[in-house]
Design a protein around this motif. Structure first.
Motif, PDB file in Angstrom:
ATOM      1  N   THR A  90       0.831  -1.208   0.000  1.00  0.00           N
ATOM      2  CA  THR A  90       0.000   0.000   0.000  1.00  0.00           C
ATOM      3  C   THR A  90       0.861   1.251   0.000  1.00  0.00           C
ATOM      4  O   THR A  90       0.643   2.170  -0.804  1.00  0.00           O
ATOM      5  CB  THR A  90      -0.939   0.005   1.222  1.00  0.00           C
ATOM      6  OG1 THR A  90      -1.678  -1.205   1.256  1.00  0.00           O
ATOM      7  CG2 THR A  90      -1.904   1.174   1.161  1.00  0.00           C
ATOM      8  N   CYS A 104       2.669   1.866  -3.334  1.00  0.00           N
ATOM      9  CA  CYS A 104       1.876   2.529  -4.387  1.00  0.00           C
ATOM     10  C   CYS A 104       1.941   4.050  -4.244  1.00  0.00           C
ATOM     11  O   CYS A 104       2.115   4.767  -5.234  1.00  0.00           O
ATOM     12  CB  CYS A 104       0.425   2.058  -4.321  1.00  0.00           C
ATOM     13  SG  CYS A 104       0.193   0.318  -4.718  1.00  0.00           S
ATOM     14  N   LEU A 105       1.810   4.544  -3.013  1.00  0.00           N
ATOM     15  CA  LEU A 105       1.926   5.987  -2.785  1.00  0.00           C
ATOM     16  C   LEU A 105       3.335   6.475  -3.070  1.00  0.00           C
ATOM     17  O   LEU A 105       3.544   7.510  -3.716  1.00  0.00           O
ATOM     18  CB  LEU A 105       1.549   6.315  -1.329  1.00  0.00           C
ATOM     19  CG  LEU A 105       1.815   7.760  -0.865  1.00  0.00           C
ATOM     20  CD1 LEU A 105       0.976   8.751  -1.661  1.00  0.00           C
ATOM     21  CD2 LEU A 105       1.536   7.904   0.623  1.00  0.00           C
ATOM     22  N   ASN A 130       7.974  11.211   3.855  1.00  0.00           N
ATOM     23  CA  ASN A 130       7.437  11.370   2.510  1.00  0.00           C
ATOM     24  C   ASN A 130       6.875  12.765   2.263  1.00  0.00           C
ATOM     25  O   ASN A 130       7.103  13.378   1.214  1.00  0.00           O
ATOM     26  CB  ASN A 130       6.347  10.321   2.265  1.00  0.00           C
ATOM     27  CG  ASN A 130       5.947  10.234   0.813  1.00  0.00           C
ATOM     28  OD1 ASN A 130       6.754   9.920  -0.049  1.00  0.00           O
ATOM     29  ND2 ASN A 130       4.685  10.523   0.525  1.00  0.00           N
ATOM     30  N   ILE A 167      -0.790  14.795  -4.608  1.00  0.00           N
ATOM     31  CA  ILE A 167      -0.081  13.759  -3.836  1.00  0.00           C
ATOM     32  C   ILE A 167      -0.417  13.884  -2.352  1.00  0.00           C
ATOM     33  O   ILE A 167      -0.549  12.888  -1.645  1.00  0.00           O
ATOM     34  CB  ILE A 167       1.439  13.844  -4.065  1.00  0.00           C
ATOM     35  CG1 ILE A 167       1.778  13.497  -5.510  1.00  0.00           C
ATOM     36  CG2 ILE A 167       2.179  12.890  -3.128  1.00  0.00           C
ATOM     37  CD1 ILE A 167       3.249  13.430  -5.822  1.00  0.00           C
ATOM     38  N   VAL A 169      -3.826  12.331  -2.049  1.00  0.00           N
ATOM     39  CA  VAL A 169      -3.681  10.884  -2.185  1.00  0.00           C
ATOM     40  C   VAL A 169      -3.008  10.314  -0.940  1.00  0.00           C
ATOM     41  O   VAL A 169      -3.363   9.222  -0.463  1.00  0.00           O
ATOM     42  CB  VAL A 169      -2.875  10.532  -3.454  1.00  0.00           C
ATOM     43  CG1 VAL A 169      -2.538   9.037  -3.493  1.00  0.00           C
ATOM     44  CG2 VAL A 169      -3.653  10.914  -4.705  1.00  0.00           C
ATOM     45  N   GLY A 170      -2.032  11.056  -0.393  1.00  0.00           N
ATOM     46  CA  GLY A 170      -1.339  10.617   0.818  1.00  0.00           C
ATOM     47  C   GLY A 170      -2.292  10.455   1.987  1.00  0.00           C
ATOM     48  O   GLY A 170      -2.201   9.477   2.745  1.00  0.00           O
ATOM     49  N   PHE A 207      -4.251   7.349   1.479  1.00  0.00           N
ATOM     50  CA  PHE A 207      -3.464   6.155   1.766  1.00  0.00           C
ATOM     51  C   PHE A 207      -3.278   5.961   3.263  1.00  0.00           C
ATOM     52  O   PHE A 207      -3.228   4.821   3.745  1.00  0.00           O
ATOM     53  CB  PHE A 207      -2.112   6.226   1.058  1.00  0.00           C
ATOM     54  CG  PHE A 207      -2.114   5.616  -0.310  1.00  0.00           C
ATOM     55  CD1 PHE A 207      -1.937   4.254  -0.479  1.00  0.00           C
ATOM     56  CD2 PHE A 207      -2.310   6.398  -1.434  1.00  0.00           C
ATOM     57  CE1 PHE A 207      -1.961   3.683  -1.739  1.00  0.00           C
ATOM     58  CE2 PHE A 207      -2.330   5.840  -2.703  1.00  0.00           C
ATOM     59  CZ  PHE A 207      -2.156   4.480  -2.858  1.00  0.00           C
TER      60      PHE A 207
END
Length: 310
Positions: free
Chosen positions: A152, A155-156, A177, A191, A194-195, A198
């Protein structure tokens, strides 16, 4: 922002520690050695004593292995940068540390969730414990706890790997990150979104498992109140202490990378971002080792075993 592509990052948080770097180097070296020794000792004791080959102890061994993994990704790097004159790290090195530390953190939470499920089965279904927590089931839970976070987060992280960086300064002792995303040459707000998604994917399933497990455990304990149930509940105490301490530190770290915490003193921010990564790997083997009667007895017998072997 400078448009020149960055080849190295400067970790600016080390400037705050400049006057105490020798003392801190000694402290971090001590913590790293103790972490490795305690976790290896726990693993060896479990491995060499067949009567301890129970699911909870196997999961605890997984936790100990993860503590060694995370500490090795963090502490040697911190010690090296403490003694560095420039506190610079190559971008590729920083990316590698991001992957190691994030998968360590995610694995920690996953293993704690599996341990919570084990306590639920042991207390709520004691007669069927060994059939439910079979070797096959245990292997599947271990594989899920390890592979789910790695895949998982991978992917990020694949999105971060595609970025080029123009910012040079990272206000931390280690790479994370979100700090890399902030240093991107282009706007990458997607991002960040999306982060967050995730993070939810990584944490929410484990949280649901933990909440489900302890709600069921409390219901059984309130209904039965038997001596065996109380004894079973005591075995949850190390797990709960570890879970709460780790979760508090992780939530602070997530908040620190996404919110403005300049009002908090730099030394306080550094301590809070480190303690769950540095202290918990030392505390966990003590909590689970000394909190288990069989393991305590085996530790007490170690000196006599050595004498008899001599």
């Amino acid at each position: 922002m400078d448009n020149t592509t960055t080849l190295t990052f400067t970790m600016t948080a080390y400037a705050v520690l400049e006057n105490h770097k020798k003392e801190l180097f000694t402290l971090f070296l001590f913590l790293y050695v103790i972490t490795v020794i305690l976790n290896l000792l726990f693993i060896i004791i479990i491995q060499q004593n067949k009567e301890l080959h129970l699911p909870m102890n196997v999961f605890t061994c997984m936790l100990c292995l993860n503590e060694i993994y995370g500490s090795t990704a963090l502490l040697p790097a911190i010690m090296s940068l403490l003694m560095s004159a420039t506190h610079e790290v190559p971008v590729a090195w920083c990316k590698a540390q991001v992957y190691f530390l994030h998968t360590y953190g995610s694995n920690e939470f996953s293993v704690l969730a599996v341990m919570g499920y084990d306590r639920y089965v042991a207390i709520c279904h004691p007669l069927h414990y060994h059939s439910i927590m079979s070797t096959s089931k245990m292997s599947k839970l271990i594989a899920l706890a390890v592979l789910w976070p790695c895949i998982t987060f991978g992917c990020l992280f694949s999105l971060t790997l595609r970025l080029s960086f123009c910012g040079k300064f990272i206000p931390k002792l280690y790479c994370v990150n979100m700090e890399l995303v902030k240093k991107s040459c282009t706007s990458v707000s997607y991002i960040s979104i999306v982060g967050l998604l995730f993070i939810l994917v990584l944490i929410v399933p484990q949280l649901l498992m933990i909440v489900f497990s302890y709600v069921k455990i409390l219901r059984v304990c309130l209904k039965l109140r038997s001596e065996s149930t109380r004894n079973g509940l005591r075995t949850c105490i190390p797990h709960l202490l570890s879970l709460m301490s780790y979760s508090a530190g992780a939530l602070f770290e997530i908040g620190q990378t996404r919110l403005d915490m300049s009002h908090v003193a730099a030394e306080t921010r550094i301590f809070l971002s480190l303690y769950f990564l540095v202290i918990m790997p030392v505390v966990n083997p003590l909590l689970y080792g000394l909190g288990t009667q069989r393991i305590r007895l085996l530790l007490l017998k170690l000196p006599t075993r050595r004498k008899s072997s001599q």
